[in-house]
Design a protein around this motif. Structure first.
Motif, PDB file in Angstrom:
ATOM      1  N   ILE A   1       0.831  -1.209   0.000  1.00  0.00           N
ATOM      2  CA  ILE A   1       0.000   0.000   0.000  1.00  0.00           C
ATOM      3  C   ILE A   1       0.860   1.251   0.000  1.00  0.00           C
ATOM      4  O   ILE A   1       0.650   2.184  -0.792  1.00  0.00           O
ATOM      5  CB  ILE A   1      -0.948  -0.017   1.216  1.00  0.00           C
ATOM      6  CG1 ILE A   1      -1.938  -1.185   1.088  1.00  0.00           C
ATOM      7  CG2 ILE A   1      -1.689   1.306   1.328  1.00  0.00           C
ATOM      8  CD1 ILE A   1      -2.795  -1.399   2.313  1.00  0.00           C
ATOM      9  N   VAL A   2       1.884   1.281   0.875  1.00  0.00           N
ATOM     10  CA  VAL A   2       2.736   2.473   0.975  1.00  0.00           C
ATOM     11  C   VAL A   2       3.530   2.675  -0.315  1.00  0.00           C
ATOM     12  O   VAL A   2       3.625   3.792  -0.854  1.00  0.00           O
ATOM     13  CB  VAL A   2       3.683   2.353   2.185  1.00  0.00           C
ATOM     14  CG1 VAL A   2       4.694   3.498   2.183  1.00  0.00           C
ATOM     15  CG2 VAL A   2       2.883   2.365   3.486  1.00  0.00           C
ATOM     16  N   PHE A   3       4.107   1.583  -0.841  1.00  0.00           N
ATOM     17  CA  PHE A   3       4.917   1.675  -2.054  1.00  0.00           C
ATOM     18  C   PHE A   3       4.082   2.197  -3.228  1.00  0.00           C
ATOM     19  O   PHE A   3       4.506   3.108  -3.953  1.00  0.00           O
ATOM     20  CB  PHE A   3       5.497   0.292  -2.376  1.00  0.00           C
ATOM     21  CG  PHE A   3       6.383   0.267  -3.598  1.00  0.00           C
ATOM     22  CD1 PHE A   3       7.735   0.523  -3.485  1.00  0.00           C
ATOM     23  CD2 PHE A   3       5.858  -0.006  -4.856  1.00  0.00           C
ATOM     24  CE1 PHE A   3       8.556   0.488  -4.601  1.00  0.00           C
ATOM     25  CE2 PHE A   3       6.668  -0.029  -5.975  1.00  0.00           C
ATOM     26  CZ  PHE A   3       8.021   0.216  -5.844  1.00  0.00           C
ATOM     27  N   GLU A   4       2.899   1.619  -3.424  1.00  0.00           N
ATOM     28  CA  GLU A   4       2.065   2.029  -4.556  1.00  0.00           C
ATOM     29  C   GLU A   4       1.650   3.489  -4.433  1.00  0.00           C
ATOM     30  O   GLU A   4       1.749   4.258  -5.403  1.00  0.00           O
ATOM     31  CB  GLU A   4       0.835   1.138  -4.641  1.00  0.00           C
ATOM     32  CG  GLU A   4       1.135  -0.269  -5.130  1.00  0.00           C
ATOM     33  CD  GLU A   4      -0.123  -1.115  -5.231  1.00  0.00           C
ATOM     34  OE1 GLU A   4      -1.197  -0.602  -4.848  1.00  0.00           O
ATOM     35  OE2 GLU A   4      -0.042  -2.263  -5.681  1.00  0.00           O
ATOM     36  N   HIS A   5       1.175   3.876  -3.260  1.00  0.00           N
ATOM     37  CA  HIS A   5       0.725   5.262  -3.101  1.00  0.00           C
ATOM     38  C   HIS A   5       1.884   6.245  -3.260  1.00  0.00           C
ATOM     39  O   HIS A   5       1.728   7.302  -3.897  1.00  0.00           O
ATOM     40  CB  HIS A   5       0.064   5.451  -1.735  1.00  0.00           C
ATOM     41  CG  HIS A   5      -1.339   4.914  -1.679  1.00  0.00           C
ATOM     42  ND1 HIS A   5      -1.616   3.577  -1.708  1.00  0.00           N
ATOM     43  CD2 HIS A   5      -2.546   5.552  -1.614  1.00  0.00           C
ATOM     44  CE1 HIS A   5      -2.924   3.395  -1.645  1.00  0.00           C
ATOM     45  NE2 HIS A   5      -3.513   4.581  -1.592  1.00  0.00           N
TER      46      HIS A   5
END
Length: 955
Positions: free
Chosen positions: A889-893
């Motif tokens: 989630i953090v990487f994609e956002h």
């Protein structure tokens, strides 16, 4: 990668600058390369005055005007004196040598028998073809349009007839005006505001210093490239009423060969061959077999006995071969302006995009190689690899039923080291970098495309109203409605019919994707069955490396299935696209492109997705394995991890596919042309080859692919997907792509120049639907790389162990010392007596310690067999799972925010280009007004001189 065309040439003094200008009394004058013609009679002060007065001193160019300061040369004026499009100077030299131009032109195969009329287009048919009446009507209407025609029979087959077409000046002018062909009418002059004397002195010192430096080896020799008039001058839509505004030295060379062929093709597409509303156009005659081929001619041979450096280029084809298609210039920029003029804007844009993509691969390849070398340099300091190599007392459970033996963990030492080369601390950084790189590549390509569109006069160009496909007309000719653009009735497809056809087409696409999944399922069964077979193999090398042998053979078989299915997909895509009944050719092309890309992308990447996200994830655990059809035990990852399998899959597929594509692109046309030449030699003797005219030589070449540039784009787009989607698992992918593209540019250039007939020059503003596909791949790459790092690699489990369970737990550190004990913590314990009967190995493991083994280890986070819940998940498993989800989630956002920020900050049009466009628009208006005013003043003077009255109204 393109050749820069900035520079200056003046009468006496030359002071070069990096941006391609000349410093004149504190002014920066940026001009294009002037031809090597007579020196200018106008000094610098006159040029400055002309600039300051904003082009008030406007010269009007007429046909009879001969002595003009710094003339813009005609299309073929800089070719060799013995070239095929000689100017008046060339003619005088030839006549002085005892040979006139018409006599010389008769023998080169580019002119009619009289040696004066240039061949603009070739039609080919067979006398035995029954469509004689249609051809006669068509050719009669061709003459009615003003085109000149001449016929020749083939030298090797009297049944083959060549129809040579020539467009006179009147026809070219009339249709050029209808087609809004832009032609040059005034040389471009750019200037920047006044510069300070101090900066000018610095520039002079820098230019003197640069004289001592070696010349840039990647730039093409300016002396070998002709002056490209279209880029030197302002252009405007051709108009016969304002013909005096345009630069016309020679009517025969005013329209270049590509433009002449395009105009003739435009005429042929609108000529009737039979009575009836839809019986019109050359394409229909080619479809029904009335004509066998139609093509423009190459400009002569691409080889010459004389050196291009001493004797110059014989023609533009020869020049392209020496400066572009030859392997000796693989490191140089592409002469894009020359490519565009010879092959047209559409092909020029493809090579511009390919060159830009290749140039942008340099930083990606460098960073990927750095990540790999970082893994090499830190290999000896990797705590995980050390523990794996030293784990001689850890015995791993068998990876398959019965035949697979127990093995020491230290036996996978080599695989652990190889895994570290690709899965190390720099992997996450590289994944983020590649996601940002994909965005930067696309954004800067939009800027580069805008510059090319401006230089090639494509900014204001709009595609003509396309003709309706003959198949569409035949299907829906009974129902018509009024076209809102042309106001003419045309066939109409009902909405319900269109929806039903789209549903059937979508169902076909879904079925073919299911076929791909079935093929992947077959590969999975092969891997499951073969790993047991290789484990019982009599050769020790294969027996000890059964998993690697299984992966390698599976990848090769998968590649063969991919290539076979690609042939099937092309036929299915054709069937489904024709079933949809697209209205125009562009709609047909976009629909076919989307289907073929979807089919081949899924076909090429389905196995890779399986290895990356499913291999070893749903196998169960010893004593309770999950099985296919309750029979075959699912394959496990190697004790060193699943990343090595993914690297092998990507490396083998990428190398094999690129090698195969390059061989087929060049090998197939070479073999076909060689076979044609061989048959001619056998039937007529080798001496007949010399006497072939140009139209027969071109006819014996291979026609361009029926889908145009589709195969070239598709190959590069699939490579772009390989370079970005799983790049976190294989950092060397950009380097392999770069090496392939350097070869690919020259292969494609060689193919276009030497092995294919000359394609019709067509215009285009961009790369079409492929840009949207590239954007989709860029978005998908962010998601896949996030999952590869979080699920496939051991980055997250190592991070959790370092911060939560290792020696440095709670200290906020994550160095190599914090990874001590990680390997042991990542392995669970299994009691051998708990094996299922069909899974129990034949060996009892006594070869390791002399006594039968009681326990073995396997990769998972599960409780030991003597716990309250045997083989249940541990708390560490849930921590790792939560960390993986959080990382995704953090990487994609984060990456998506960076991508959108970059897209927002980078404008589509460079500021200097926007200013140049506004200034050019202003100057064109001024020049047209002043030229018209000067014409009116001359008319008034003539009327006064003749004593005639005149009206004051504006014409």
């Amino acid at each position: 990668m393109e050749a820069s065309s900035s520079g200056i040439t003046n009468g006496k003094t030359k002071v070069f600058h990096p941006e391609g200008g000349v410093d004149l009394q504190g002014y920066q004058l940026d001009m294009q390369i002037l031809p090597d013609g007579p020196k200018s009679d106008v000094d610098f002060s006159e040029i400055l005055n002309a600039i300051q007065e904003m082009a008030k001193d406007v010269n009007i160019f007429f046909d009879e005007l001969e002595a003009v300061s710094s003339p813009c040369k005609d299309d073929d004026s800089l070719l060799h004196p013995g070239n095929l499009t000689s100017t008046s100077d060339d003619a005088s030299r030839l006549e002085a040598g005892g040979e006139t131009v018409p006599e010389r032109n008769k023998s080169n195969g580019l002119y009619f028998r009289d040696g004066k009329c240039r061949i603009d287009y070739i039609l080919v048919y067979r006398k035995s073809n029954p469509q004689t009446e249609k051809r006669e009507v068509f050719e009669r209407n061709i003459r009615a349009e003003g085109l000149q025609m001449e016929k020749e029979s083939s030298l090797i087959n009297s049944d083959i007839i060549f129809v040579k077409l020539h467009a006179p000046w009147e026809v070219l002018g009339r249709y050029a005006e209808q087609m809004n062909v832009r032609m040059p009418f005034r040389r471009k002059i750019y200037y920047l505001p006044r510069r300070y004397k101090f900066m000018s002195r610095i520039d002079k010192q820098i230019s003197r210093f640069r004289r001592w430096l070696p010349k840039k080896p990647m730039r093409l020799d300016k002396e070998t490239l002709p002056d490209l008039e279209e880029n030197d001058c302002y252009t405007a839509p051709f108009s016969q009423q304002r013909i005096h505004h345009f630069i016309i030295h020679n009517k025969e060379t005013f329209f270049n060969n590509a433009t002449r062929s395009r105009i003739v093709h435009h005429i042929l597409q609108r000529i009737k061959y039979e009575e009836g509303k839809n019986k019109i156009g050359l394409n229909r005659l080619l479809t029904n077999g009335s004509y066998e081929a139609a093509f423009p001619l190459h400009e002569g041979s691409y080889r010459s006995k004389n050196s291009i450096r001493t004797h110059g280029a014989e023609n533009h084809r020869h020049l392209l071969y020496e400066c572009w298609a030859s392997w000796g210039v693989w490191y140089k920029y592409q002469p894009l302006d020359l490519v565009r003029r010879y092959f047209g804007e559409k092909i020029g844009l493809y090579f511009a995009w390919l060159g830009w993509y290749t140039g942008m691969l340099f930083p990606a390849a460098f960073i990927g190689l750095f990540v790999f070398l970082y893994g090499v340099t830190t290999l000896d300091h990797s705590q995980v690899s050390k523990e794996v190599c030293q784990a001689t007392d850890i015995i791993m459970c068998p990876v398959c039923d019965k035949y697979c033996p127990f093995m020491r963990l230290s036996d996978s030492c080599v695989y652990a080291k190889v895994t570290h080369l690709f899965d190390n601390g720099a992997t996450v950084f590289f994944a983020v970098f590649m996601a940002v790189w994909a965005t930067v590549f696309l954004e800067f390509w939009k800027r580069r495309r805008a510059v090319i569109a401006y230089d090639w006069d494509l900014i204001d160009w709009e595609e003509e109203e396309e003709e309706i496909r003959p198949q569409f007309e035949a299907k829906y000719s009974k129902k018509e409605r009024m076209n809102p653009i042309s106001g003419k009735p045309e066939p109409y497809q009902a909405f319900t019919d269109k929806c039903s056809r789209l549903i059937v087409s979508a169902s076909g696409i879904f079925f073919m994707i299911c076929v791909v999944i079935a093929a992947v399922f077959g590969i999975v069964i092969y891997r499951v069955v073969t790993v047991s077979t290789f484990a019982a193999f009599k050769w020790a090398l294969i027996r000890n490396n059964s998993q690697v042998a299984t992966t390698g053979t599976a990848v090769c078989i998968n590649f063969c299935i991919i290539m076979l299915l690609n042939v099937l997909y092309e036929k299915v895509a054709l069937l489904l696209t024709n079933l949809e009944q697209p209205r125009t050719e562009s709609e047909w092309e976009n629909s076919f492109t989307l289907k073929m890309f979807l089919f081949q992308f899924v076909n090429l990447n389905s196995s890779t997705f399986y290895i990356a996200f499913f291999l070893g994830r749903f196998t169960g655990h010893p004593g309770a394995y999950l099985r296919l059809i309750n029979r075959w035990r699912l394959e496990e990852c190697h004790p060193s991890g699943c990343l090595i399998d993914l690297c092998m899959q990507m490396g083998i597929i990428m190398v094999l596919k690129q090698t195969w594509n390059n061989f087929m692109e060049l090998g197939y046309p070479l073999v076909q042309n060689w076979w044609t030449r061989r048959k001619v030699r056998q039937e007529h003797g080798p001496e007949r080859k010399i006497s072939f005219p140009q139209w027969e030589k071109d006819y014996n070449l291979q026609p361009m692919n029926a889908y145009g540039l589709f195969d070239e784009y598709l190959e590069m787009i699939l490579q772009f997907g390989f370079t970005t989607i799983f790049v976190a698992a294989f950092p060397l992918a950009p380097l392999l792509a770069l090496l392939n593209n350097i070869i690919e540019i020259r292969l494609d250039a060689y193919k276009f120049v030497t092995q294919w007939r000359r394609p019709l020059a067509s215009r285009a503003k961009d790369i079409g639907i492929w840009y949207g596909i590239l954007e989709g791949i860029g978005i998908l790459s962010v998601i896949t790389n996030a999952f590869v790092i979080a699920i496939t690699s051991d980055f997250i489990p190592r991070l959790v162990y370092a911060y939560k369970y290792g020696p440095c737990a709670g200290q906020g550190e994550a160095g190599q010392k914090c990874m001590v004990g990680y390997v042991n913590a990542s392995l669970s314990v299994f009691r051998i007596s708990d094996f299922e009967n069909r899974s129990e190995p034949e060996s009892d493991g006594s070869e390791f310690s002399g006594t039968p083994l009681k326990y073995c280890r396997y990769r998972d986070y599960r409780d030991p067999p003597h716990s309250l819940v045997p083989y249940g998940y541990t708390l560490q498993f849930w921590h790792v799972l939560a960390a993986r989800l959080a990382f995704i989630i953090v990487f994609e956002h984060l990456v998506f925010c960076i991508k959108h920020l970059i897209s927002y900050l980078i404008p589509d049009l460079p500021k200097d280009l926007r200013d140049r466009m506004r200034r050019e628009k202003y100057l064109i208006q001024e020049m047209m007004y002043e030229a018209e005013l000067e014409r009116l003043q001359k008319e008034r003077k003539e009327r006064k001189k003749n004593g005639k009255a005149h009206h004051n109204e504006w014409p």
